[in-house]
Design an enzyme around this catalytic site. Sequence first.
Site, PDB file in Angstrom:
ATOM      1  N   ASN A 151      -3.557   6.522  -0.532  1.00 17.54           N
ATOM      2  CA  ASN A 151      -2.920   6.631   0.784  1.00 17.54           C
ATOM      3  C   ASN A 151      -2.030   7.858   0.898  1.00 17.54           C
ATOM      4  O   ASN A 151      -1.889   8.424   1.981  1.00 17.54           O
ATOM      5  CB  ASN A 151      -2.114   5.361   1.089  1.00 17.54           C
TER       6      ASN A 151
ATOM      7  N   GLU B 146      -6.259  -0.243  -6.786  1.00 13.82           N
ATOM      8  CA  GLU B 146      -5.247   0.609  -7.426  1.00 13.82           C
ATOM      9  C   GLU B 146      -4.285  -0.293  -8.197  1.00 13.82           C
ATOM     10  O   GLU B 146      -3.652  -1.174  -7.606  1.00 13.82           O
ATOM     11  CB  GLU B 146      -4.480   1.420  -6.377  1.00 13.82           C
TER      12      GLU B 146
ATOM     13  N   SER C 138       0.816  -1.210   0.000  1.00 11.75           N
ATOM     14  CA  SER C 138       0.000   0.000   0.000  1.00 11.75           C
ATOM     15  C   SER C 138       0.849   1.259   0.000  1.00 11.75           C
ATOM     16  O   SER C 138       0.320   2.366  -0.136  1.00 11.75           O
ATOM     17  CB  SER C 138      -0.925   0.010   1.221  1.00 11.75           C
TER      18      SER C 138
ATOM     19  N   HIS D 230      -3.007  -3.015  -5.523  1.00 17.35           N
ATOM     20  CA  HIS D 230      -3.296  -2.569  -4.157  1.00 17.35           C
ATOM     21  C   HIS D 230      -4.777  -2.739  -3.863  1.00 17.35           C
ATOM     22  O   HIS D 230      -5.603  -1.910  -4.228  1.00 17.35           O
ATOM     23  CB  HIS D 230      -2.859  -1.105  -3.986  1.00 17.35           C
TER      24      HIS D 230
END
Length: 693
Positions: A478, A440, A407, A428
Site C-alpha cells: 500500500n 503481508e 493495512s 495483512h
Amino acid sequence: MSIVEQSRQGNVLILTVNNPPVNAFSPGVPEGLHAGLDVAEKDESIRAVVIMGGGRTFIAGADIRTFNLPREQAPDLRGFISRLDQFPKATVAAIHGTALGGGLEVTLACHYRVAVPDAQLGLPEVKLGVLPGAGGTQRLPRVVGAARALEMMLSGTPIKATQAHQLGLVDELIEGDLLAGAVKFASEHADARPLPRISERKVEGGTPELFTKVRQDIKKTHKGQLSPTYIVDLVEIAASKAFADGWAAEARLFIMAKDSPQSRALRHVFFADRERAKIPGITKETPVSEIRKVGVIGAGTMGGGIAMNYLNAGIPVTIVETAPENLERGLATIRRNYENTARKGRLTLDDVEQRLALLTSTLDMADLADADLIIEAVFENMDVKKDIFTRLDRVAKPGAILATNTSTLDINEIAAVTTRPESVIGLHFFSPANVMKLLEIVRADQTSPSVLATSLKMAKTIGKVGVVVGVCNGFVGNRMLYAYREQANRLVLEGARPQDVDAAMHALGLPMGPFEMSDMAGLDIGYMARREQAKKDGRPLPDDWLDRVVELGRKGQKTRGGVYDYAEGSRTPTPSPVVEQLVADYRAEKGVRGREITPEETTKRLAYALMNEGAKILEEGIALRSSDIDVIYVNGYGFPAHRGGPMQYASEQGLGNVVKDLESYGMTPAPLLKTLASEGKTFAQYDQERAKG
C-alpha cells in the site's frame, strides 16, 4: 550413488534417476541415461528398458537454473530424446509422483508409459514464459489430439494419471508396486514389432477453425504473452507438416521464448517465490506453535473472508462482533459465499455444512480465551484497535498470537498497549480475503522469531503467499500504491482523463487501472486512511480532486458512483459527467491548464512511481529483497507476472533509463535507484550482494 542407477530384472534393464529433490533433468542425468541405453544396446540378452524416478517422483522437469547456461554446458535433453525415440528395443516410462515438462517429454519419447493412478503429468512451461522444447509440442498432440494438447500446454496444469489413461497418454495404470508392474509390462511388450513411436502418428482434430478460435481466446487469457502464441503455431505445424519440420521449428521458437524478457520475468517470479521464505533469524530450530483454533474480531467483509480461510483448512474459528445485527449479517455473508461456490460446482453442499460447522459466533470477546491465534479485522482507526488489543491482552491465553489486519497503521503502537508485544504481529490480508493469495506478514520491532515462523507456516497452511515486511505507513504494497495513486491523480490534474490513465495500465498487462481499483476497493477507505495519517503527522488534511469525489458521497462501486458511474448490478465502469465537471472545476481553481498526455508518458509515470517507492522501501529495510516486492505486486496487486513485478520490470528497462525518465517528469529518483543506475547494476544484483552481507 550414481545419478542414474542401473539394475536388472530378468531381461529388463531398469534405469532409475536419483537426482533429488525432484529428479530434475540437470547435468549428469542425460549422461547417465545415455550410459544405460549403451548397455541395453550392446547386451543382446536385454530385451526392454524401464526408465523410472527414484525417491518421491519421476523426472519433474528441466532444471530451470540451467536455462542461463551456454548451450554446450546445458543438459542435452533434445539429444537424449532423439536417441530414445529411435531406440531399437522397447522402452517403458514408469511414472509416479510427477512427470512434468522435460520429464513428460522423456515419457513421450518412450514406446510405452505406465503409471500409478495418483501420478500427475503435464507440460507447465508456459508458466515460465517458454514452451516444451524437447518434442512436447509435437508429440502430445499426436497422442491426445490438438485441442486437448493445446488446453494442457496453454494452462500448464497437470492431469492425473487416471485421466491420462483415458486419453491414451498412459498405456496402463499400475496398482501396487510400480517397478514390478513396469517390469511385467515391459516383458510382455518386449517383442512387439513394429515398436510404437508417437513421432510417427498423425494429429487428430487440428482444424483451421480450432486454431483460429484458440488464437482469439489467448488474446484474453494470455494477454500480451509470447510463448502461448508460439505453442499454438507449433501445434498447427504438428497437425499440418512432418514431425521433422515441427521438431526443428520447436527448437528455434524455444530459444526465442527462453531469451525473451517475458521468460526472464517469469523465471524471476518463480525463484522469488522460493526466496521469500528465507528470513534472517528464522531457522529449522525456531519453535513453531500449532494453530488449532482461531479467533476473528469483526464479521465484516474482511473478517468474514479471513475466517473462511481457516474454515477451508479445517481449523475451527470463533468470530466476534459488537452488535447482534452485524454478527447475523456477517454470518449470512459467509454462508452465501460458500453456497455461491457450491453452485459453481467447486464445493458440495456437504462441504459447505462441514465448514460452517467449524464456525462459532459470539458477542463476547472472552470467548476467545482458548484461541491460539486471534486476528483483529475492524476498520482503520488507531484508537479502536488499541482498545481491542488492550482487552485482548486480558483475555487471550499465554502464548496466543495477537494479530492485526491493519493495512496502514503502526503495529508497534498497537503492540505497545499490551504486556506481550513479542506476541503481536500484522497479518495483512487482501480483499476479498478468502480469494486473494497475498498475505503481508508484518514484523513489528518486538515480534518474536517463533511468532514470525508460526505465521509463515500458517500462511502456507491456508494457501496464502506469505511475505515478511517491516512496519511503515502502508507497509510495502500500500505504501507503493500511495505513490502510484498520487501520480495517477496528478496525471488527471495535468490533463489526462481517468479512463485514459486506466487504459495505459491495461496496456502494460494489469487487469485494472488505479481508478478502477479505487472504485472497487471503496474510495472512502483511502480517504479515511489519508486523514488518519495526516492527523498522526500533525499536518493539514490533504486536498485533491479525488477527495472531493468522496465528499460528494461517491465511494465507488458500492454507491454506484465513484470516479466512474455504475449501472444497477453492474461492475462495468462508465465515464462520469459529474466527475468530469468536478475535475474541470478543480483545475480552474488551481490554475492548471490541461494538456495532452501520451499513453507512453502515463504508463512510465505510473510504473516508475511504483519502482521508485519500492527502491526507498528496499533501502530502508522494510522489504528484505526487491524480489519480495515483486512477489507482493504480482500476487496482491495484479502486476503481470510476465513483466516480473515492478522491480524486475525496472531492471529490464535499465535503471539508468528509469532515472532519466523520472527526472524528466519532475520526479525525484530514490537514492538507491540512482546508485544502482550509476553502477550499472540491477535490483537482482543488489539482492545477491545484500544476501552475501
